[in-house]
Design a protein around this motif. Structure first.
Motif, short mmCIF file in Angstrom:
data_model
loop_
_atom_site.label_atom_id
_atom_site.label_comp_id
_atom_site.label_asym_id
_atom_site.label_seq_id
_atom_site.Cartn_x
_atom_site.Cartn_y
_atom_site.Cartn_z
N TYR A 88 27.79 -9.27 -32.65
CA TYR A 88 27.00 -10.47 -32.67
C TYR A 88 25.97 -10.17 -33.69
O TYR A 88 24.95 -9.55 -33.30
CB TYR A 88 26.68 -11.04 -31.28
CG TYR A 88 27.92 -10.88 -30.53
CD1 TYR A 88 28.71 -12.20 -30.04
CD2 TYR A 88 28.15 -9.80 -29.44
CE1 TYR A 88 29.86 -12.39 -29.56
CE2 TYR A 88 29.43 -10.14 -28.50
CZ TYR A 88 30.07 -11.13 -28.63
OH TYR A 88 31.29 -11.14 -27.85
N TRP A 89 25.93 -11.09 -34.56
CA TRP A 89 24.71 -11.13 -35.49
C TRP A 89 24.06 -12.05 -35.61
O TRP A 89 24.33 -13.36 -35.62
CB TRP A 89 25.77 -10.99 -37.24
CG TRP A 89 25.02 -10.66 -38.21
CD1 TRP A 89 23.56 -9.94 -38.21
CD2 TRP A 89 25.28 -11.09 -39.71
NE1 TRP A 89 23.32 -9.85 -39.66
CE2 TRP A 89 24.01 -10.59 -40.30
CE3 TRP A 89 26.10 -11.80 -40.26
CZ2 TRP A 89 24.08 -10.88 -41.77
CZ3 TRP A 89 26.02 -12.05 -41.43
CH2 TRP A 89 24.98 -11.49 -42.27
N ILE A 90 22.47 -11.88 -35.56
CA ILE A 90 21.77 -12.91 -35.71
C ILE A 90 21.33 -12.82 -37.09
O ILE A 90 20.73 -11.83 -37.70
CB ILE A 90 20.64 -12.60 -34.61
CG1 ILE A 90 20.87 -12.64 -33.27
CG2 ILE A 90 19.42 -13.61 -34.97
CD1 ILE A 90 19.71 -12.76 -32.24
N HIS A 91 21.34 -14.05 -37.64
CA HIS A 91 20.84 -14.04 -39.22
C HIS A 91 20.70 -15.26 -39.59
O HIS A 91 21.04 -16.39 -39.10
CB HIS A 91 22.23 -13.52 -40.01
CG HIS A 91 23.45 -14.50 -39.91
ND1 HIS A 91 24.18 -14.38 -38.97
CD2 HIS A 91 24.10 -15.23 -41.06
CE1 HIS A 91 25.10 -15.15 -39.01
NE2 HIS A 91 24.84 -15.88 -40.38
N ILE A 92 19.80 -15.58 -40.80
CA ILE A 92 19.86 -16.77 -41.43
C ILE A 92 20.76 -16.78 -42.42
O ILE A 92 20.90 -16.04 -43.48
CB ILE A 92 18.37 -16.90 -42.10
CG1 ILE A 92 17.22 -16.85 -40.83
CG2 ILE A 92 17.96 -18.06 -42.93
CD1 ILE A 92 15.93 -16.75 -41.36
N PRO A 93 21.57 -17.89 -42.42
CA PRO A 93 22.63 -17.88 -43.52
C PRO A 93 22.18 -17.75 -44.95
O PRO A 93 21.11 -18.07 -45.23
CB PRO A 93 23.11 -19.23 -43.31
CG PRO A 93 23.09 -19.52 -41.77
CD PRO A 93 21.53 -18.96 -41.73
N PRO A 94 23.08 -17.45 -45.79
CA PRO A 94 22.85 -17.30 -47.27
C PRO A 94 21.80 -18.39 -47.80
O PRO A 94 22.40 -19.57 -47.84
CB PRO A 94 24.22 -17.25 -47.97
CG PRO A 94 24.91 -16.36 -46.91
CD PRO A 94 24.51 -17.34 -45.51
N LEU A 95 20.94 -18.03 -48.41
CA LEU A 95 19.95 -19.04 -49.05
C LEU A 95 20.60 -19.53 -50.66
O LEU A 95 21.28 -18.57 -51.19
CB LEU A 95 18.56 -18.58 -49.22
CG LEU A 95 18.05 -18.44 -47.50
CD1 LEU A 95 17.03 -17.71 -47.56
CD2 LEU A 95 17.52 -19.90 -47.29
N ARG A 96 20.15 -20.19 -51.14
CA ARG A 96 20.56 -20.67 -52.78
C ARG A 96 20.11 -19.49 -53.64
O ARG A 96 20.95 -19.44 -54.25
CB ARG A 96 19.74 -21.75 -53.11
CG ARG A 96 20.33 -23.18 -52.22
CD ARG A 96 19.64 -24.44 -52.73
NE ARG A 96 18.19 -24.23 -52.45
CZ ARG A 96 17.44 -25.45 -53.07
NH1 ARG A 96 17.85 -26.20 -53.99
NH2 ARG A 96 16.15 -25.54 -52.55
N SER A 97 19.26 -19.09 -53.53
CA SER A 97 18.97 -17.95 -54.36
C SER A 97 18.04 -16.44 -53.89
O SER A 97 17.84 -16.70 -52.81
CB SER A 97 18.13 -18.29 -55.73
OG SER A 97 16.80 -18.73 -55.29
N LYS A 98 17.54 -15.57 -54.66
CA LYS A 98 17.09 -14.32 -54.23
C LYS A 98 15.56 -14.96 -53.86
O LYS A 98 14.85 -14.63 -53.06
CB LYS A 98 16.81 -13.39 -55.36
CG LYS A 98 16.14 -12.03 -54.79
CD LYS A 98 16.14 -11.23 -55.78
CE LYS A 98 15.21 -9.89 -55.66
NZ LYS A 98 15.61 -8.81 -56.80
N TYR A 99 15.06 -15.88 -54.94
CA TYR A 99 13.80 -16.66 -54.69
C TYR A 99 13.54 -17.22 -53.49
O TYR A 99 12.47 -17.06 -52.93
CB TYR A 99 13.35 -17.44 -55.94
CG TYR A 99 12.31 -18.39 -55.66
CD1 TYR A 99 11.02 -17.90 -55.92
CD2 TYR A 99 12.42 -19.69 -55.26
CE1 TYR A 99 10.02 -18.68 -55.75
CE2 TYR A 99 11.47 -20.57 -54.97
CZ TYR A 99 10.06 -19.95 -55.36
OH TYR A 99 8.85 -20.75 -55.03
#
Length: 210
Positions: A88-99
């Motif tokens: 079970y992974w707690i994460h913030i989903p991928p954002l638009r860019s590295k910035y």
């Protein structure tokens, strides 16, 4: 006379055959036993106490192996795969860019949250922010409740199949057992236990000499 002549002839022929081929009658024709080659003799395996520490997800390896190196146990600890398991992974989903990922991590630090990592790879998770993997859903939900209480709103719980890793030490000395116990304390949730493992007599001799 003829009968006596043939009888003597038969006796002479038989005697000559016996002289020429003694092995057929003497029992000396038993094949020799194979010669044992010492270099091919393998020592028997013996049961020994081993320490088993785990289990960890593959995503934890870098951190765990760094801790093992700090305890100067890298040459004594063996890493083994324990198979894949749901995590079970707690994460913030991928954002638009590295910035945007760096900006989000700055927000987390301002909330006094430091247990996270920036996912940077070629997978679909690139620029996600990982906040921990958990073996069971209750642990994940408790962590999520803690994050919510601190103001984190964008984190979610997802499921992934990850490789599990465990570490073993064969026939450990008291000193090594103490250092492994320190590692267990450093990683809450990990378990250090004694198990039986097969160790060759030569390995036991080498261990006792250290």
């Amino acid at each position: 006379m003829k009968t006596l002549f043939f009888l003597l002839l038969f006796v002479n022929v038989a005697f000559a055959f016996y002289i020429q081929a003694p092995g057929l009658f003497s029992g000396n024709d038993v094949p020799p036993l194979p010669t044992l080659q010492p270099e091919r003799i393998k020592p028997l395996a013996a049961a020994a106490n081993c320490l088993e520490w785990g289990s960890f997800f593959e995503t934890d390896l870098e951190q765990v192996e760094a801790a093992i190196a700090r305890q100067e146990l890298k040459d004594r600890v063996s890493r083994q795969s324990a198979g894949k398991t749901p995590a079970y992974w707690i994460h913030i989903p991928p954002l638009r860019s590295k910035y945007h990922a760096i900006k989000k991590m700055g927000e987390l630090r301002r909330l006094k949250i430091t247990a996270f990592s920036h996912v940077q790879d070629d997978s679909k998770w690139n620029n996600a922010i990982s906040m921990g993997f958990f073996h069971n859903i209750d642990e994940a939900q408790n962590m999520m409740a803690s994050l919510r209480s601190k103001g984190v709103r964008s984190a979610v719980i997802g499921a992934r199949n990850l490789e599990q890793i465990k570490f073993t030490v064969q026939a450990p000395s008291d000193d090594i057992t103490g250092r492994m116990t320190e590692l267990e304390r450093e990683f809450p949730g990990s378990e250090l236990k004694t198990t039986q493992c097969a160790v060759s007599k030569q390995e036991l001799t080498d261990t006792n000499d250290k």
